[in-house]
Design an enzyme around this catalytic site. Structure first.
Site, PDB file in Angstrom:
ATOM      1  N   HIS A   1      45.049  58.256  51.086  1.00 38.35           N
ATOM      2  CA  HIS A   1      45.095  57.336  52.450  1.00 38.35           C
ATOM      3  C   HIS A   1      44.262  58.841  53.397  1.00 38.35           C
ATOM      4  O   HIS A   1      43.971  59.458  53.390  1.00 38.35           O
ATOM      5  CB  HIS A   1      46.860  57.902  53.167  1.00 38.35           C
TER       6      HIS A   1
ATOM      7  N   GLU B   1      44.790  60.473  55.860  1.00 40.76           N
ATOM      8  CA  GLU B   1      45.540  62.033  56.238  1.00 40.76           C
ATOM      9  C   GLU B   1      45.483  62.777  54.742  1.00 40.76           C
ATOM     10  O   GLU B   1      45.986  64.063  54.760  1.00 40.76           O
ATOM     11  CB  GLU B   1      46.720  61.772  57.289  1.00 40.76           C
TER      12      GLU B   1
ATOM     13  N   CYS C   1      52.026  57.833  57.999  1.00 38.98           N
ATOM     14  CA  CYS C   1      53.186  57.043  57.270  1.00 38.98           C
ATOM     15  C   CYS C   1      54.250  58.546  56.860  1.00 38.98           C
ATOM     16  O   CYS C   1      53.905  59.198  57.050  1.00 38.98           O
ATOM     17  CB  CYS C   1      52.689  56.441  55.806  1.00 38.98           C
TER      18      CYS C   1
ATOM     19  N   CYS D   1      51.944  60.700  54.270  1.00 47.09           N
ATOM     20  CA  CYS D   1      51.554  61.354  55.371  1.00 47.09           C
ATOM     21  C   CYS D   1      51.991  62.017  55.872  1.00 47.09           C
ATOM     22  O   CYS D   1      51.427  63.519  56.020  1.00 47.09           O
ATOM     23  CB  CYS D   1      49.615  60.015  56.195  1.00 47.09           C
TER      24      CYS D   1
HETATM   25 ZN   LIG Z   1      50.005  57.558  54.917  1.00 42.82          ZN
END
Ligand SMILES: [Zn+2]
Length: 169
Positions: A65, A67, A96, A99
């Site tokens: 992801h 992040e 999320c 993250c």
């Molecule tokens: Zn994430």
């Protein structure tokens, strides 16, 4: 300036500039066949420390992801915990739960995000491979022993644009 949504935060010039940079990376992610998410980490002094986009589709790594990739990119900078506490991570979408955990472990002290998880779910729909775990990043940050300031949703219209047509309908 466009009308704000009821739960939208108005950003100052500096936060707006860096969140737009993160949104720019979300478009770059999409152009490369990934989910449209981008992130930028900026020091207290305004130095860009890391820029990243979601590359899960390219790499096959589900942890890729925006992040988490940004937090990984920070490693080579060898920053102190104090420097990281003063840094802000700008994320085109609400982090999320994974993250949020990565942000917690990084010691980054401030988060500014664009489109919120609730609006993202309208794009994710009911597809098993698109649904997220419904635990708010704010709940993760609240459980942290150190303070993590969280601002968003912000620049919602701009942050949403990359998602239009990017998910299975
Ligand atoms: Zn994430």
């Amino acid at each position: 300036m466009s009308e704000l949504y009821p739960n939208e935060t108005e950003l100052d010039e500096r936060d707006g500039r860096y969140l737009r940079k993160a949104i720019g990376w979300s478009h770059a992610a999409r152009r490369r066949g990934n989910r449209p998410f981008g992130a930028v980490v900026v020091s207290a002094a305004g130095e860009v420390l890391a820029e990243a986009y979601c590359n899960s589709a390219e790499t096959g790594d589900v942890t890729g992801h925006a992040e988490t990739n940004a937090v990984r990119a920070l490693a080579e900078r060898k920053l102190s915990r104090e420097e990281l506490a003063g840094a802000t991570i700008y994320s085109s979408g609400e982090p999320c739960v994974m993250c949020a955990g990565a942000i917690f472990w990084s010691n980054i002290g401030r988060v500014v995000f664009g489109i919120d998880a609730e609006r993202l779910r309208l794009f994710r729909g009911e597809h098993a491979d698109q649904r997220d775990a419904e635990l708010s990043c704010r709940d993760v940050f609240r459980a942290s022993p150190h303070a993590i300031e969280c601002i968003g949703p912000a620049l919602v219209d701009e942050a949403t644009a990359a998602h239009v047509g990017a998910w299975k309908g």
